[in-house]
Design an enzyme around this catalytic site. Structure first.
Site, mmCIF file in Angstrom:
data_model
loop_
_atom_site.group_PDB
_atom_site.id
_atom_site.type_symbol
_atom_site.label_atom_id
_atom_site.label_comp_id
_atom_site.label_asym_id
_atom_site.label_seq_id
_atom_site.Cartn_x
_atom_site.Cartn_y
_atom_site.Cartn_z
ATOM 1 N N CYS A 22 1.011 -1.002 0.383
ATOM 2 C CA CYS A 22 -0.007 0.374 0.270
ATOM 3 C C CYS A 22 0.757 1.043 0.225
ATOM 4 O O CYS A 22 1.538 1.416 1.104
ATOM 5 C CB CYS A 22 -0.957 0.426 1.414
ATOM 6 S SG CYS A 22 -2.193 1.810 1.192
ATOM 7 N N HIS A 82 -8.997 -3.475 -2.056
ATOM 8 C CA HIS A 82 -8.184 -3.300 -1.378
ATOM 9 C C HIS A 82 -8.428 -1.375 -1.199
ATOM 10 O O HIS A 82 -8.422 -1.054 -0.181
ATOM 11 C CB HIS A 82 -6.744 -2.941 -1.611
ATOM 12 C CG HIS A 82 -5.675 -1.878 -1.571
ATOM 13 N ND1 HIS A 82 -4.732 -3.007 -0.490
ATOM 14 C CD2 HIS A 82 -5.624 -0.750 -0.790
ATOM 15 C CE1 HIS A 82 -3.746 -1.992 0.043
ATOM 16 N NE2 HIS A 82 -4.404 -0.801 -0.323
ATOM 17 N N GLU A 83 -8.732 -0.758 -2.590
ATOM 18 C CA GLU A 83 -10.125 0.899 -2.578
ATOM 19 C C GLU A 83 -10.743 0.967 -1.775
ATOM 20 O O GLU A 83 -10.532 2.341 -0.714
ATOM 21 C CB GLU A 83 -8.747 1.578 -4.195
ATOM 22 C CG GLU A 83 -7.890 0.535 -4.704
ATOM 23 C CD GLU A 83 -6.437 1.359 -4.417
ATOM 24 O OE1 GLU A 83 -7.007 2.093 -3.396
ATOM 25 O OE2 GLU A 83 -5.633 0.783 -4.348
ATOM 26 N N HIS A 141 -10.220 1.459 2.065
ATOM 27 C CA HIS A 141 -9.808 2.661 1.999
ATOM 28 C C HIS A 141 -10.817 4.028 2.540
ATOM 29 O O HIS A 141 -10.563 4.224 3.150
ATOM 30 C CB HIS A 141 -8.533 3.907 0.751
ATOM 31 C CG HIS A 141 -6.508 2.791 0.930
ATOM 32 N ND1 HIS A 141 -6.515 3.420 2.407
ATOM 33 C CD2 HIS A 141 -5.983 2.372 0.428
ATOM 34 C CE1 HIS A 141 -4.741 3.018 2.001
ATOM 35 N NE2 HIS A 141 -5.081 1.628 0.963
HETATM 36 CO CO CO Z 1 -3.712 1.146 -0.196
#
Ligand code: CO
Length: 175
Positions: free
Chosen positions: A108, A150-151, A154
């Site tokens: 990341c 993953h995004e 976030h």
């Molecule tokens: Co990331």
């Protein structure tokens, strides 16, 4: 545009829905794409650059994936056949997760020098809007599906370190 790194509390905030599909949104996406490219990233969320909206970008091609693989010594050879042109997903929602999951190593840009083995769905369906506010629906598999998960994490203040035990790798600046 600078990428915010852990433990900055901004990374733990929940991003807000985007309502204005205007020039500022486009400018944000362009700046995010530049920041991501500068770090050989394949995905980035707006809160990683300190912007409050639910905006993510994805860009996957061989060169980027191989740069990351070299850094970590991970074998990504099975994944590098995927190519996703630079795409912005505004207000993305994962509306379907495949039951089949895969464990793979992730890095990341907000956690330089760390990687984590993360179990994620092999495939997802994502509903979002594009830069013009038009509804889009994407079915993604493999690395693309992983990056989307993953995004979206976030945008909800979730980081890869919440998924498992990090291992140290060489940060970007030691390449
Ligand atoms: Co990331």
């Amino acid at each position: 545009m600078k990428i915010i790194t852990y433990p900055n509390p901004i990374l733990r905030t929940t991003a807000e829905s985007v309502t204005d599909f205007d020039g500022n949104l486009k400018k944000l996406v362009i700046s995010m794409a530049e920041a991501m490219a500068a770090h050989q990233g394949i995905g980035l969320a707006a809160n990683q650059v300190g912007a409050p909206g639910r905006v993510i970008i994805v860009e996957i091609h061989r060169q980027r994936v191989q740069a990351r693989a070299r850094r970590s010594g991970t074998d990504y050879s099975k994944l590098v056949d995927q190519k996703v042109p630079l795409t912005a997903f505004i207000n993305p929602e994962i509306v379907h997760y495949s039951r089949k999951t895969v464990v793979a190593t992730e890095g990341c840009l907000s956690l330089p020098g760390l990687e984590v083995d993360v179990e994620r769905s092999l495939a997802v369906k994502v509903r979002a809007r594009n830069l013009k506010g038009k509804k889009i629906m994407v079915a993604a598999k493999g690395l693309f599906a992983r990056v989307l998960q993953h995004e979206v994490d976030h945008l909800n203040g979730v980081l890869i370190i919440d998924h498992g035990r990090p291992k140290k790798v060489k940060p970007d600046n030691e390449l």
